[in-house]
Write a protein that holds these residues in place. Structure first.
Motif, PDB file in Angstrom:
ATOM      1  N   ALA A   1       0.823  -1.212   0.000  1.00 58.14           N
ATOM      2  CA  ALA A   1       0.000   0.000   0.000  1.00 58.14           C
ATOM      3  C   ALA A   1       0.859   1.266   0.000  1.00 58.14           C
ATOM      4  O   ALA A   1       0.390   2.330  -0.383  1.00 58.14           O
ATOM      5  CB  ALA A   1      -0.931  -0.010   1.206  1.00 58.14           C
ATOM      6  N   GLN A   2       2.128   1.139   0.406  1.00 57.13           N
ATOM      7  CA  GLN A   2       3.038   2.286   0.451  1.00 57.13           C
ATOM      8  C   GLN A   2       3.800   2.497  -0.856  1.00 57.13           C
ATOM      9  O   GLN A   2       4.468   3.510  -1.031  1.00 57.13           O
ATOM     10  CB  GLN A   2       4.055   2.103   1.580  1.00 57.13           C
ATOM     11  CG  GLN A   2       3.439   1.998   2.940  1.00 57.13           C
ATOM     12  CD  GLN A   2       4.479   1.625   3.997  1.00 57.13           C
ATOM     13  OE1 GLN A   2       5.677   1.551   3.732  1.00 57.13           O
ATOM     14  NE2 GLN A   2       4.012   1.371   5.198  1.00 57.13           N
ATOM     15  N   VAL A   3       3.724   1.531  -1.774  1.00 54.61           N
ATOM     16  CA  VAL A   3       4.466   1.597  -3.028  1.00 54.61           C
ATOM     17  C   VAL A   3       3.820   2.633  -3.949  1.00 54.61           C
ATOM     18  O   VAL A   3       2.617   2.616  -4.176  1.00 54.61           O
ATOM     19  CB  VAL A   3       4.515   0.221  -3.718  1.00 54.61           C
ATOM     20  CG1 VAL A   3       5.182   0.315  -5.087  1.00 54.61           C
ATOM     21  CG2 VAL A   3       5.234  -0.787  -2.834  1.00 54.61           C
ATOM     22  N   LYS A   4       4.657   3.533  -4.472  1.00 58.10           N
ATOM     23  CA  LYS A   4       4.186   4.598  -5.358  1.00 58.10           C
ATOM     24  C   LYS A   4       4.925   4.549  -6.691  1.00 58.10           C
ATOM     25  O   LYS A   4       6.051   4.065  -6.788  1.00 58.10           O
ATOM     26  CB  LYS A   4       4.426   5.974  -4.714  1.00 58.10           C
ATOM     27  CG  LYS A   4       3.814   6.137  -3.335  1.00 58.10           C
ATOM     28  CD  LYS A   4       2.316   6.150  -3.376  1.00 58.10           C
ATOM     29  CE  LYS A   4       1.745   6.327  -1.980  1.00 58.10           C
ATOM     30  NZ  LYS A   4       0.540   5.600  -1.741  1.00 58.10           N
ATOM     31  N   GLU A   5       4.268   5.097  -7.705  1.00 52.21           N
ATOM     32  CA  GLU A   5       4.842   5.190  -9.046  1.00 52.21           C
ATOM     33  C   GLU A   5       6.203   5.880  -8.993  1.00 52.21           C
ATOM     34  O   GLU A   5       6.399   6.828  -8.237  1.00 52.21           O
ATOM     35  CB  GLU A   5       3.866   6.004  -9.903  1.00 52.21           C
ATOM     36  CG  GLU A   5       4.198   6.062 -11.359  1.00 52.21           C
ATOM     37  CD  GLU A   5       3.122   6.806 -12.137  1.00 52.21           C
ATOM     38  OE1 GLU A   5       3.498   7.527 -13.073  1.00 52.21           O
ATOM     39  OE2 GLU A   5       1.934   6.679 -11.805  1.00 52.21           O
ATOM     40  N   HIS A   6       7.134   5.371  -9.775  1.00 51.66           N
ATOM     41  CA  HIS A   6       8.488   5.908  -9.955  1.00 51.66           C
ATOM     42  C   HIS A   6       9.442   5.647  -8.791  1.00 51.66           C
ATOM     43  O   HIS A   6      10.566   6.141  -8.810  1.00 51.66           O
ATOM     44  CB  HIS A   6       8.473   7.404 -10.283  1.00 51.66           C
ATOM     45  CG  HIS A   6       7.671   7.742 -11.492  1.00 51.66           C
ATOM     46  ND1 HIS A   6       7.945   7.230 -12.745  1.00 51.66           N
ATOM     47  CD2 HIS A   6       6.568   8.512 -11.639  1.00 51.66           C
ATOM     48  CE1 HIS A   6       7.054   7.682 -13.605  1.00 51.66           C
ATOM     49  NE2 HIS A   6       6.206   8.458 -12.957  1.00 51.66           N
ATOM     50  N   MET A   7       9.020   4.866  -7.774  1.00 47.20           N
ATOM     51  CA  MET A   7       9.955   4.502  -6.715  1.00 47.20           C
ATOM     52  C   MET A   7      10.977   3.522  -7.272  1.00 47.20           C
ATOM     53  O   MET A   7      10.665   2.708  -8.137  1.00 47.20           O
ATOM     54  CB  MET A   7       9.234   3.824  -5.542  1.00 47.20           C
ATOM     55  CG  MET A   7       8.501   4.746  -4.632  1.00 47.20           C
ATOM     56  SD  MET A   7       7.801   3.785  -3.248  1.00 47.20           S
ATOM     57  CE  MET A   7       7.688   5.073  -2.030  1.00 47.20           C
TER      58      MET A   7
ATOM     59  N   MET B   1       1.401  -0.475  -8.971  1.00 46.90           N
ATOM     60  CA  MET B   1       0.987  -1.746  -8.380  1.00 46.90           C
ATOM     61  C   MET B   1      -0.118  -2.321  -9.256  1.00 46.90           C
ATOM     62  O   MET B   1      -1.015  -1.597  -9.694  1.00 46.90           O
ATOM     63  CB  MET B   1       0.467  -1.551  -6.954  1.00 46.90           C
ATOM     64  CG  MET B   1       1.541  -1.268  -5.933  1.00 46.90           C
ATOM     65  SD  MET B   1       2.797  -2.564  -5.774  1.00 46.90           S
ATOM     66  CE  MET B   1       1.831  -3.983  -5.253  1.00 46.90           C
ATOM     67  N   ASP B   2      -0.021  -3.595  -9.529  1.00 44.06           N
ATOM     68  CA  ASP B   2      -1.017  -4.292 -10.339  1.00 44.06           C
ATOM     69  C   ASP B   2      -1.520  -5.471  -9.506  1.00 44.06           C
ATOM     70  O   ASP B   2      -0.944  -6.554  -9.538  1.00 44.06           O
ATOM     71  CB  ASP B   2      -0.370  -4.755 -11.641  1.00 44.06           C
ATOM     72  CG  ASP B   2      -1.345  -5.399 -12.606  1.00 44.06           C
ATOM     73  OD1 ASP B   2      -2.564  -5.361 -12.341  1.00 44.06           O
ATOM     74  OD2 ASP B   2      -0.892  -5.936 -13.627  1.00 44.06           O
TER      75      ASP B   2
ATOM     76  N   ASP C   1      -1.553  -7.778  -6.686  1.00 48.27           N
ATOM     77  CA  ASP C   1      -0.574  -8.183  -5.686  1.00 48.27           C
ATOM     78  C   ASP C   1       0.844  -8.259  -6.258  1.00 48.27           C
ATOM     79  O   ASP C   1       1.700  -8.974  -5.765  1.00 48.27           O
ATOM     80  CB  ASP C   1      -0.962  -9.533  -5.071  1.00 48.27           C
ATOM     81  CG  ASP C   1      -0.961 -10.665  -6.085  1.00 48.27           C
ATOM     82  OD1 ASP C   1      -0.911 -10.397  -7.302  1.00 48.27           O
ATOM     83  OD2 ASP C   1      -1.017 -11.830  -5.664  1.00 48.27           O
ATOM     84  N   ARG C   2       1.080  -7.480  -7.318  1.00 50.76           N
ATOM     85  CA  ARG C   2       2.402  -7.475  -7.963  1.00 50.76           C
ATOM     86  C   ARG C   2       2.867  -6.045  -8.206  1.00 50.76           C
ATOM     87  O   ARG C   2       2.061  -5.150  -8.429  1.00 50.76           O
ATOM     88  CB  ARG C   2       2.358  -8.185  -9.315  1.00 50.76           C
ATOM     89  CG  ARG C   2       1.822  -9.584  -9.261  1.00 50.76           C
ATOM     90  CD  ARG C   2       1.765 -10.227 -10.619  1.00 50.76           C
ATOM     91  NE  ARG C   2       0.867  -9.495 -11.514  1.00 50.76           N
ATOM     92  CZ  ARG C   2       0.739  -9.747 -12.812  1.00 50.76           C
ATOM     93  NH1 ARG C   2       1.428 -10.712 -13.371  1.00 50.76           N
ATOM     94  NH2 ARG C   2      -0.085  -9.052 -13.556  1.00 50.76           N
ATOM     95  N   ILE C   3       4.183  -5.861  -8.185  1.00 50.22           N
ATOM     96  CA  ILE C   3       4.784  -4.592  -8.588  1.00 50.22           C
ATOM     97  C   ILE C   3       5.051  -4.698 -10.085  1.00 50.22           C
ATOM     98  O   ILE C   3       5.732  -5.623 -10.537  1.00 50.22           O
ATOM     99  CB  ILE C   3       6.134  -4.345  -7.881  1.00 50.22           C
ATOM    100  CG1 ILE C   3       5.966  -4.343  -6.368  1.00 50.22           C
ATOM    101  CG2 ILE C   3       6.750  -3.035  -8.372  1.00 50.22           C
ATOM    102  CD1 ILE C   3       7.299  -4.357  -5.622  1.00 50.22           C
ATOM    103  N   LYS C   4       4.506  -3.774 -10.836  1.00 49.45           N
ATOM    104  CA  LYS C   4       4.776  -3.727 -12.274  1.00 49.45           C
ATOM    105  C   LYS C   4       5.951  -2.780 -12.482  1.00 49.45           C
ATOM    106  O   LYS C   4       5.910  -1.619 -12.070  1.00 49.45           O
ATOM    107  CB  LYS C   4       3.549  -3.210 -13.025  1.00 49.45           C
ATOM    108  CG  LYS C   4       3.716  -3.164 -14.526  1.00 49.45           C
ATOM    109  CD  LYS C   4       2.419  -2.693 -15.176  1.00 49.45           C
ATOM    110  CE  LYS C   4       2.516  -2.658 -16.680  1.00 49.45           C
ATOM    111  NZ  LYS C   4       1.241  -2.207 -17.289  1.00 49.45           N
TER     112      LYS C   4
END
Length: 84
Positions: free
Chosen positions: A6-12, A28-29, A31-34
């Motif tokens: 939930a803390q993952v943001k675009e461009h990290m 986030m897609d 339950d995966r990080i795209k």
């Protein structure tokens, strides 16, 4: 979605447990990080790859830190249509 996801943001930046670069978050897609295409582990720059959110150890300092070294994460990253 886990608390870390939930803390993952675009461009990290996504880094392995060894601190080495794995990729850059597209979004986030589920339950995966795209990852962005420019970080395509196969080097072609033509595919998005995905890393399971369950691999996230922490999100801190503007980075997503994984529970595995970068080389292992790159090998484990999947493309759509491939099994995990």
């Amino acid at each position: 979605m886990s608390g870390h996801a939930a803390q993952v943001k675009e461009h990290m930046e996504v880094v392995g447990s060894d601190g080495q670069h794995v990729g850059t978050v597209d979004h986030m897609d589920g339950d995966r990080i795209k990852l962005t295409k420019k970080d395509d582990p196969d080097g072609s720059g033509q595919h998005h790859h995905y890393i399971p959110a369950s691999s996230i150890a922490a999100v801190e300092g503007g980075k997503v830190k994984l529970s595995m070294p970068a080389d292992q994460a790159k090998k484990a990253a999947t493309t759509p249509g491939m099994s995990r």
